[in-house]
Write a protein that holds these residues in place. Structure first.
Motif, PDB file in Angstrom:
ATOM      1  N   GLY A 132      39.252  33.566  49.364  1.00  0.00           N
ATOM      2  CA  GLY A 132      38.620  33.008  50.417  1.00  0.00           C
ATOM      3  C   GLY A 132      38.155  31.538  50.094  1.00  0.00           C
ATOM      4  O   GLY A 132      38.341  30.650  50.961  1.00  0.00           O
ATOM      5  N   ILE A 133      37.821  31.162  48.824  1.00  0.00           N
ATOM      6  CA  ILE A 133      37.606  29.710  48.396  1.00  0.00           C
ATOM      7  C   ILE A 133      38.850  28.925  48.514  1.00  0.00           C
ATOM      8  O   ILE A 133      38.806  27.725  48.734  1.00  0.00           O
ATOM      9  CB  ILE A 133      36.992  29.660  47.118  1.00  0.00           C
ATOM     10  CG1 ILE A 133      35.612  30.571  46.886  1.00  0.00           C
ATOM     11  CG2 ILE A 133      36.540  28.322  46.597  1.00  0.00           C
ATOM     12  CD1 ILE A 133      35.333  30.578  45.631  1.00  0.00           C
ATOM     13  N   LEU A 144      29.159  47.057  44.515  1.00  0.00           N
ATOM     14  CA  LEU A 144      29.164  47.470  43.243  1.00  0.00           C
ATOM     15  C   LEU A 144      27.934  47.414  42.355  1.00  0.00           C
ATOM     16  O   LEU A 144      27.692  48.225  41.488  1.00  0.00           O
ATOM     17  CB  LEU A 144      30.388  46.708  42.475  1.00  0.00           C
ATOM     18  CG  LEU A 144      31.960  47.086  43.112  1.00  0.00           C
ATOM     19  CD1 LEU A 144      32.774  46.130  42.516  1.00  0.00           C
ATOM     20  CD2 LEU A 144      32.231  48.432  42.823  1.00  0.00           C
ATOM     21  N   GLY A 192      34.624  39.889  49.911  1.00  0.00           N
ATOM     22  CA  GLY A 192      34.654  39.802  48.562  1.00  0.00           C
ATOM     23  C   GLY A 192      33.232  40.117  48.131  1.00  0.00           C
ATOM     24  O   GLY A 192      32.858  41.008  47.266  1.00  0.00           O
ATOM     25  N   ALA A 193      32.211  39.222  48.518  1.00  0.00           N
ATOM     26  CA  ALA A 193      30.783  39.312  48.137  1.00  0.00           C
ATOM     27  C   ALA A 193      30.180  40.562  48.410  1.00  0.00           C
ATOM     28  O   ALA A 193      29.402  41.331  47.645  1.00  0.00           O
ATOM     29  CB  ALA A 193      30.163  38.082  48.807  1.00  0.00           C
ATOM     30  N   ILE A 199      30.198  46.799  35.202  1.00  0.00           N
ATOM     31  CA  ILE A 199      30.774  47.230  36.512  1.00  0.00           C
ATOM     32  C   ILE A 199      32.643  47.439  36.243  1.00  0.00           C
ATOM     33  O   ILE A 199      33.080  46.678  35.645  1.00  0.00           O
ATOM     34  CB  ILE A 199      30.500  46.221  37.772  1.00  0.00           C
ATOM     35  CG1 ILE A 199      29.229  46.320  38.077  1.00  0.00           C
ATOM     36  CG2 ILE A 199      31.705  46.628  38.815  1.00  0.00           C
ATOM     37  CD1 ILE A 199      28.871  45.135  38.988  1.00  0.00           C
ATOM     38  N   LEU A 235      39.315  27.878  51.981  1.00  0.00           N
ATOM     39  CA  LEU A 235      38.248  26.933  52.335  1.00  0.00           C
ATOM     40  C   LEU A 235      38.935  25.369  51.844  1.00  0.00           C
ATOM     41  O   LEU A 235      38.511  24.565  52.657  1.00  0.00           O
ATOM     42  CB  LEU A 235      36.867  27.102  51.631  1.00  0.00           C
ATOM     43  CG  LEU A 235      35.995  28.213  52.120  1.00  0.00           C
ATOM     44  CD1 LEU A 235      34.740  28.184  51.452  1.00  0.00           C
ATOM     45  CD2 LEU A 235      35.716  27.997  53.782  1.00  0.00           C
ATOM     46  N   LEU A 259      38.814  43.305  42.078  1.00  0.00           N
ATOM     47  CA  LEU A 259      39.288  43.193  43.178  1.00  0.00           C
ATOM     48  C   LEU A 259      38.375  42.143  44.076  1.00  0.00           C
ATOM     49  O   LEU A 259      38.879  41.519  45.102  1.00  0.00           O
ATOM     50  CB  LEU A 259      39.368  44.714  43.962  1.00  0.00           C
ATOM     51  CG  LEU A 259      39.426  44.987  45.210  1.00  0.00           C
ATOM     52  CD1 LEU A 259      40.873  44.651  45.712  1.00  0.00           C
ATOM     53  CD2 LEU A 259      39.266  46.250  45.507  1.00  0.00           C
ATOM     54  N   ALA A 260      36.904  42.491  43.729  1.00  0.00           N
ATOM     55  CA  ALA A 260      36.023  41.588  44.475  1.00  0.00           C
ATOM     56  C   ALA A 260      36.100  40.316  44.392  1.00  0.00           C
ATOM     57  O   ALA A 260      36.196  39.315  45.270  1.00  0.00           O
ATOM     58  CB  ALA A 260      34.704  41.817  44.333  1.00  0.00           C
ATOM     59  N   ILE A 309      31.628  43.542  48.656  1.00  0.00           N
ATOM     60  CA  ILE A 309      32.332  44.645  47.523  1.00  0.00           C
ATOM     61  C   ILE A 309      31.567  44.249  46.440  1.00  0.00           C
ATOM     62  O   ILE A 309      31.029  45.306  45.920  1.00  0.00           O
ATOM     63  CB  ILE A 309      33.716  44.554  47.259  1.00  0.00           C
ATOM     64  CG1 ILE A 309      34.447  44.661  48.804  1.00  0.00           C
ATOM     65  CG2 ILE A 309      34.174  45.340  46.461  1.00  0.00           C
ATOM     66  CD1 ILE A 309      35.993  44.373  48.803  1.00  0.00           C
ATOM     67  N   LEU A 310      31.560  43.080  45.783  1.00  0.00           N
ATOM     68  CA  LEU A 310      30.665  42.756  44.642  1.00  0.00           C
ATOM     69  C   LEU A 310      29.203  43.405  44.614  1.00  0.00           C
ATOM     70  O   LEU A 310      28.742  43.884  43.744  1.00  0.00           O
ATOM     71  CB  LEU A 310      30.859  41.506  44.318  1.00  0.00           C
ATOM     72  CG  LEU A 310      30.616  41.071  43.037  1.00  0.00           C
ATOM     73  CD1 LEU A 310      31.666  41.765  42.010  1.00  0.00           C
ATOM     74  CD2 LEU A 310      30.886  39.467  42.753  1.00  0.00           C
ATOM     75  N   THR A 348      36.658  35.592  54.276  1.00  0.00           N
ATOM     76  CA  THR A 348      37.254  36.581  52.967  1.00  0.00           C
ATOM     77  C   THR A 348      36.241  36.579  51.954  1.00  0.00           C
ATOM     78  O   THR A 348      35.874  37.348  51.304  1.00  0.00           O
ATOM     79  CB  THR A 348      38.475  35.553  52.652  1.00  0.00           C
ATOM     80  OG1 THR A 348      39.267  35.446  53.600  1.00  0.00           O
ATOM     81  CG2 THR A 348      39.294  36.465  51.565  1.00  0.00           C
ATOM     82  N   ILE A 349      35.612  35.242  51.626  1.00  0.00           N
ATOM     83  CA  ILE A 349      34.454  35.321  50.753  1.00  0.00           C
ATOM     84  C   ILE A 349      33.406  36.298  51.068  1.00  0.00           C
ATOM     85  O   ILE A 349      33.048  37.005  49.967  1.00  0.00           O
ATOM     86  CB  ILE A 349      33.942  33.761  50.516  1.00  0.00           C
ATOM     87  CG1 ILE A 349      34.715  32.892  50.084  1.00  0.00           C
ATOM     88  CG2 ILE A 349      32.687  33.811  49.758  1.00  0.00           C
ATOM     89  CD1 ILE A 349      34.434  31.492  50.237  1.00  0.00           C
ATOM     90  N   TRP A 375      35.788  31.561  54.573  1.00  0.00           N
ATOM     91  CA  TRP A 375      34.370  32.113  54.562  1.00  0.00           C
ATOM     92  C   TRP A 375      34.460  33.602  54.718  1.00  0.00           C
ATOM     93  O   TRP A 375      33.586  34.483  54.062  1.00  0.00           O
ATOM     94  CB  TRP A 375      33.354  31.509  55.646  1.00  0.00           C
ATOM     95  CG  TRP A 375      32.657  30.162  54.998  1.00  0.00           C
ATOM     96  CD1 TRP A 375      33.250  28.795  55.461  1.00  0.00           C
ATOM     97  CD2 TRP A 375      32.017  29.726  53.839  1.00  0.00           C
ATOM     98  NE1 TRP A 375      32.451  27.956  54.779  1.00  0.00           N
ATOM     99  CE2 TRP A 375      31.992  28.555  53.671  1.00  0.00           C
ATOM    100  CE3 TRP A 375      31.485  30.709  52.851  1.00  0.00           C
ATOM    101  CZ2 TRP A 375      31.103  27.948  52.481  1.00  0.00           C
ATOM    102  CZ3 TRP A 375      30.738  30.232  51.675  1.00  0.00           C
ATOM    103  CH2 TRP A 375      30.711  28.658  51.680  1.00  0.00           C
ATOM    104  N   ILE A 405      39.267  38.587  45.917  1.00  0.00           N
ATOM    105  CA  ILE A 405      39.133  38.328  47.377  1.00  0.00           C
ATOM    106  C   ILE A 405      38.299  37.068  47.480  1.00  0.00           C
ATOM    107  O   ILE A 405      38.636  36.193  48.383  1.00  0.00           O
ATOM    108  CB  ILE A 405      38.425  39.436  48.079  1.00  0.00           C
ATOM    109  CG1 ILE A 405      39.545  40.648  47.923  1.00  0.00           C
ATOM    110  CG2 ILE A 405      38.061  39.317  49.609  1.00  0.00           C
ATOM    111  CD1 ILE A 405      38.832  42.123  48.535  1.00  0.00           C
ATOM    112  N   ILE A 406      37.232  36.931  46.619  1.00  0.00           N
ATOM    113  CA  ILE A 406      36.252  35.742  46.862  1.00  0.00           C
ATOM    114  C   ILE A 406      37.115  34.537  46.469  1.00  0.00           C
ATOM    115  O   ILE A 406      37.056  33.350  47.239  1.00  0.00           O
ATOM    116  CB  ILE A 406      35.270  35.934  45.890  1.00  0.00           C
ATOM    117  CG1 ILE A 406      34.265  37.014  46.529  1.00  0.00           C
ATOM    118  CG2 ILE A 406      34.376  34.687  45.854  1.00  0.00           C
ATOM    119  CD1 ILE A 406      33.202  37.268  45.620  1.00  0.00           C
ATOM    120  N   ALA A 408      38.789  49.190  48.345  1.00  0.00           N
ATOM    121  CA  ALA A 408      37.316  48.648  48.552  1.00  0.00           C
ATOM    122  C   ALA A 408      36.634  49.733  49.262  1.00  0.00           C
ATOM    123  O   ALA A 408      35.368  50.033  48.758  1.00  0.00           O
ATOM    124  CB  ALA A 408      37.525  47.382  49.299  1.00  0.00           C
TER     125      ALA A 408
END
Lengths: 334, 506, 336
Positions: A148-149, C317, C310-311, A133, A152, A140-141, C313-314, C306-307, C304, A144-145, C262
């Protein structure tokens, strides 16, 4: 005079070509730029030479330097890694929420941080190298993840960083040499060795020509994968030093690093697209970027406009390094 | 003698595309075995499978009786199979030594070996394979192509303990004596060599047997001593070669393009005239400046000095776009079809009408059907079946891709076609369509300058032929006395001296 | 290498019937529809047309700037300056209109032109001076932002024209004006990107820049114009955002930079250029917006949320990879 003592035209040309190429390939240029800027800084602001101000300069610069060093691994092989922002935020909050005192605690945290950074890097590596990929989109993904973590773990800036990290790691060796400088120097030593190992050479080879590298027997996917892992490790170091320097955790600590990291790498002369440059150059690129802010401030440039000069210098640096490289490789067969 | 390599029903598909559909052959120990076939016959795929770059879908390979299923180049080398690739696999910005030793340059894994010691080991390899004119610390990017090719071959030689695969090893080599000497040294030790080359004379000199591939399948393995060139050619194309075409009259049309004392790249002071109604062929050995000439006339490359006169007016031809917009118009079909020609994501129709988009206003909006209609006429002139117009060009065969490029050139409405090896690597049917298009084009008042690497083609098509040697015209051969021998002699220089090696020329 | 024989005709025909582009776009809108319907589970007020309206409204800003980003990505570029240019659009409209409707008709074009000029600078840096797009647009973004900072002294002043503010709140045949704007923009953008010679030329440049040059396309001019369009779109987004919020802030563009990339990527475009549709990008923007509204309604924390973003988008992809389509095609072809 005999022919033996009289170098032919071709030989002189070859000699000049080697010099130019060395300049183009090494961190030489950016080191010169850095030193010139340091001289200017000292001239404008004599107090810059005080132990305190040297210490604080390096403490301020180190996280960006480490982040840029990490990003360089990925960029050298022709990839891209936006996850730097997310990884730094994540590792930063983990450190701030995992209280461990003393030197032993600091060491354990360091191990934890680096392991975490490498884990994020490994995920990036799997997605990019093995799932094929596109790196920009994939990281980028993951960026962001990771952010997010981080949220948390820590909703708002806060947490605790151990006194040892805050006071000892940001101090100076025998009150003269800041530890930050020692760490940066270790980075240079590391790269000097690593770039001469097979792994380091493969990194550059893949960045220069993926297909040829594969046909030469280099495992391109593994090279790509490990570039992300190394990057993650360095981002973690950046986050670790950032925590020591700011003495708190911040779930968005990494955001300012996103663009600055790439600016530093570009300033160092590492080619976007891969194959040319190095970690040392990026370390100095980042240091130059940070020093530049100080110089502009010392010269009385309104902080509003420092961005104008930063941007201009970035573009100029890229143009300049491309021009030098062009001149170096254009000599061949002329 | 026993088989060293036994290949049985080997097949490779890419999606729905069949690259290799059943190859069965054997190579004996100590043998030099040729693989012959037209471009697209599957030779490169076979090489890639043997050397571990790609894995086959079907079939078996036995090496010394044991299954040979390399997962990577590295694994293939471990089994004693090494390859010198046609598209050289050297890293430009590393030294000769490093390239020779890749991917394990340094002896230590974590601690780098001293540079001097690496150079020493590389020097030993160079000495072993009789290379005396290349220093181990030279950068690959500083070496001329011929020396790079020898480094590529040397690397393969140094790893070949059972089978050496050479894919077009002489493409950039001016002289085969070094290579053949090394091959003989290797075969004396019982190592087998798979030798892929277009040059039949070379193959006859060094190889004992040959396997002929056609459309991805092995046709036959023959003893080279027992079969003549015509027989081999017939096996390669599947039928007897096409009959020579009728004579074309000498053209006396208007001068459409003229160059005066043109200097560009390796071209030194070229005078050339193209008249309406004639097909001018360009014959030359590799590297005599033909690329520079064609790129300059196509507007891709800027000339250093001299004049290019199009339709009676001096034309600067700064870009391909400007070349197209000159008065009678110049359309250029480049050498590298994939790299410089097609848009593989776009449909054939879009690829063709792109010429229109580039040159004139074409209305505000387009859609697939509109494009197909607009492209249909040009497609017909190159005998491209209209059913292909809606396909993405990347999915078409090489021959149809070439037809698309030619159709685009016609679509520009240009009267001057500059074609670099237009029929290279395409099947016989496509070749005939391209020849017919070219005849038709000049019959309608156009003019064509074309280069071909195949002398047969030049003799067959040209109304007159210009022979380039060392950046200058060494001879101009008229239709009446055009033979392959005459062209070949002229291509080797005016005084019939042997060709200058490339490295000395550059 | 041209070492591949032609696909048998029958296979190509069948494979061609399932165009990956159509499948991609349809899948994205399918997912958006599914999410909207499923969101009824979250809140009874959700899942209806009114929620669709809200989503369209909210995604419109992203769609406007993502159009330009999509075109830049189509020609193998990337525009990191749009956050700053959005701010320029907002700051200038607040300062120049200064709460009055007078002069609206020359102020808006003037702002768009100013922004387009920033894009021209980007384009010239990328094409003439060969600066990597990532660096060029980032540097220009930093410069422009810094100029904004200096120009406003840190706090933007003024208000956009009241007419614009009213417009953002108005309805036309029962549908909010910005939604109409979005629909018109989507139609125009699709025509430009997928059904105009201009769009075809851009796709060609992105697909194979060398071939585009040899084919006689004015690659440089096309690329510069694309960066100009991107900047103008960002400026336009800035004007509307300022009108919506009735004022400008210096950080107003930050929330649109990464989402614009994105949206393009989720919409099925290749970040490598040469492939993509604007309808896909619109779908991508809607998908991201829908996800955000649902997650907000769920009341889960920012983390969550934000997670999940991102998820998604992933996931997009991974699902939109060419190989997935190839295997899908292979399966379908075999079944036939």
């Amino acid at each position: 005079m005999t022919d033996a003592t009289h170098p032919s035209v071709a030989e002189t040309r070859a000699a000049r070509r080697v010099t130019l190429r060395h300049i183009a390939d090494s961190a030489f240029l950016i080191i010169v730029i850095y030193l010139v800027m340091a001289v200017v800084y000292v001239a404008v602001q004599p107090s810059a030479l005080s132990a305190y101000s040297i210490e604080s300069l390096f403490n301020n610069s180190l996280p960006l330097m480490l982040a840029a060093a990490g990003a360089t691994f990925v960029i050298l092989q022709g990839g891209f890694d936006l996850s730097v922002a997310g990884t730094i935020s994540l590792v930063n909050v983990v450190i701030a929420t995992t209280p461990m005192e003393g030197p032993g605690g600091a060491l354990a945290l360091l191990a934890l941080a680096v392991a975490l950074g490498m884990a994020v890097g490994a995920i990036n590596g799997i997605i990019v190298a093995y799932l094929r990929i596109q790196a920009i989109a994939a990281t980028l993904a993951t960026m962001i993840i990771c952010q997010g973590i981080a949220l948390l773990i820590l909703k708002a800036p806060g947490g605790m960083v151990s006194d040892f990290m805050v006071y000892e790691l940001t101090a100076s060796l025998t009150d003269r040499v800041p530890y930050a400088l020692v760490i940066a120097a270790l980075g240079v030593v590391f790269w000097t060795i690593y770039s001469r190992t097979d792994a380091g050479r493969n990194l550059l080879a893949v960045g220069q020509d993926r297909k040829a590298a594969a046909l030469s027997g280099i495992n391109v996917q593994r090279t790509e994968f490990f570039s992300f892992v190394w990057a993650g490790a360095f981002y973690a170091l950046a986050a670790y030093m950032l925590a020591a320097q700011t003495s708190t955790g911040n779930p968005s600590a990494g955001e300012p690093f996103l663009l600055l990291t790439f600016a530093a790498v570009a300033l160092g002369g590492t080619a976007f697209g891969g194959g040319r440059g190095g970690v040392t150059a990026s370390l100095f690129g980042a240091a130059t970027l940070m020093l530049m802010q100080k110089v502009l401030f010392a010269m009385g440039v309104s902080s509003f406009y420092t961005g104008v000069i930063q941007g201009m210098i970035m573009i100029t640096a890229v143009l300049f390094s491309a021009a030098v490289h062009h001149a170096a490789s254009n000599r061949r067969g002329a | 003698m026993g088989q060293l390599l036994a290949v049985q029903d080997l097949a490779k598909r890419y999606g729905a595309t069949v690259a290799l559909g059943g190859v069965t052959m054997g190579i004996r120990a100590g043998e030099v075995h040729a693989i012959l076939g037209e471009n697209g016959a599957g030779k490169s795929t076979l090489v890639k499978i043997l050397s571990g770059v790609v894995q086959p879908n079907d079939g078996t390979m036995l090496l010394d009786g044991a299954p040979h299923t390399p997962a990577s180049i590295f694994a293939a080398r471990g089994a004693g199979v090494s390859t010198a690739f046609q598209e050289l696999s050297l890293i430009p910005h590393l030294s000769v030594a490093e390239n020779l030793l890749l991917p394990k340059v340094s002896r230590g894994r974590f601690w780098p070996e001293r540079r001097a010691s690496i150079m020493q080991r590389a020097a030993a390899i160079l000495a072993e394979w009789e290379i005396t004119d290349i220093a181990p610390d030279a950068m690959i990017e500083d070496l001329p192509l011929a020396q790079r090719q020898r480094i590529e071959i040397t690397r393969a030689l140094s790893h070949a303990t059972r089978l050496l695969v050479l894919d077009e090893p002489t493409a950039a080599l001016p002289d085969t004596s070094w290579l053949f000497r090394q091959i003989r040294r290797l075969t004396e030790r019982g190592v087998a060599v798979m030798y892929i080359s277009h040059r039949l004379s070379e193959v006859r000199e060094i190889c004992q047997r040959a396997t002929i591939l056609r459309n991805g399948a092995s046709i036959e393995t023959v003893d080279l001593a027992g079969v003549d060139d015509a027989g081999i050619f017939a096996m390669m194309v599947g039928h007897a070669p096409a009959a020579p075409r009728s004579e074309t009259e000498t053209a006396t049309g208007d001068i459409l393009l003229e160059t005066r004392d043109l200097h560009v790249g390796a071209i030194k002071g070229l005078n050339l005239t193209l008249r309406a109604g004639e097909i001018v062929g360009v014959a030359a050995l590799e590297g005599q400046g033909q690329q520079d000439l064609f790129q300059a006339l196509g507007g891709v490359r800027k000339r250093a000095s001299g004049d290019i006169i199009v339709g009676g007016r001096s034309a600067p031809l700064g870009t391909p776009g400007k070349a197209q917009r000159t008065a009678p118009g110049i359309a250029f079909v480049p050498e590298e079809r994939k790299a410089d020609g097609i848009f593989d994501n776009l449909t054939a129709a879009t690829n063709i009408v792109m010429a229109d988009f580039a040159s004139r206003s074409t209305g505000a909006f387009v859609n697939a059907r509109l494009e197909r209609n607009r492209a249909a006429k040009s497609a017909e002139r190159v005998a491209l079946s209209p059913r292909y117009l809606g396909f993405e060009v990347g999915n078409l065969s090489g021959g149809n891709q070439q037809k698309v490029l030619l159709a685009r050139a016609l679509m520009t409405g240009a009267k001057i076609l500059i074609l670099f090896d237009p029929a290279r690597g395409v099947d016989v049917g496509t070749k005939q369509s391209i020849y017919a298009m070219m005849d038709d084009f000049v019959a309608n008042g156009g003019t064509i300058l074309f280069y071909s690497s195949e002398l047969t083609e030049l003799v067959q098509l040209s109304t007159r032929c210009v022979v380039l040697y060392n950046g200058q015209v060494s001879a101009e051969v008229s239709r009446a006395d055009m033979t392959e021998e005459r062209l070949l002699a002229a291509a080797h220089g005016p005084a019939r001296t042997p060709p200058t090696p490339l490295r000395e020329a550059s | 290498m041209s070492d591949q024989t032609a696909i048998p005709l029958e296979d190509t025909r069948k494979a061609q019937r399932i165009s990956p582009t159509v499948v991609t776009v349809a899948t994205i809108y399918g997912i958006v529809a599914l999410m909207i319907v499923a969101s009824r589970l979250v809140s009874p007020s959700f899942g209806g047309l009114s929620q669709l309206e809200t989503i369209l409204y909210l995604s419109s800003f992203l769609v406007f700037c993502a159009f330009g980003q999509g075109l830049v990505i189509l020609v193998r570029g990337l525009d990191l300056s749009i956050a700053s240019v959005i701010t320029v659009g907002g700051v200038l409209s607040a300062a120049l209109m200064d709460g009055s409707n007078a002069g609206l008709f020359y102020v808006i074009p003037a702002i768009l032109l100013a922004c387009a000029l920033i894009g021209v600078v980007n384009g010239i840096g990328v094409t003439v001076f060969n600066v990597p797009p990532f660096i060029m647009t980032m540097a220009v973004g930093i410069i422009v932002y810094s100029l904004c900072l200096g120009f406003t002294g840190g706090t933007p002043r003024g208000f956009p024209a009241p007419v614009l503010n009213d417009f953002m709140g108005s309805r036309f045949i029962g549908i909010p004006a910005p939604v109409w704007l979005l629909i018109a923009f989507a139609a125009m953008g699709t025509l430009v990107q997928s059904f105009s010679p201009f769009g075809r030329k851009l796709t060609a440049v992105g697909n194979n820049p060398e071939a585009a040059y040899v084919a006689g396309l004015p690659s440089r001019r096309l690329t510069v114009s694309v960066y100009a369009i991107s900047a103008a779109c960002a400026g336009f987004t800035g004007i509307l955002l300022a009108s919506y919020a009735n004022g400008a802030t210096l950080r107003m563009g930050d929330d649109y930079l990464l989402p614009s990339i994105a949206a393009v990527v989720v919409g099925g475009s290749s970040i490598l250029g040469g492939k993509g549709t604007f309808l896909g990008t619109v779908g991508g923007a809607m998908l991201l917006t829908t996800l955000a509204t649902i997650l907000s309604a769920l009341g889960i924390g920012q983390g969550w949320k934000t997670i999940m973003e991102g998820a998604v988008i992933l996931l997009a992809l991974i699902l939109l990879r060419d190989t997935v389509f190839d295997s899908l095609r292979a399966v379908l072809v075999r079944k036939d």
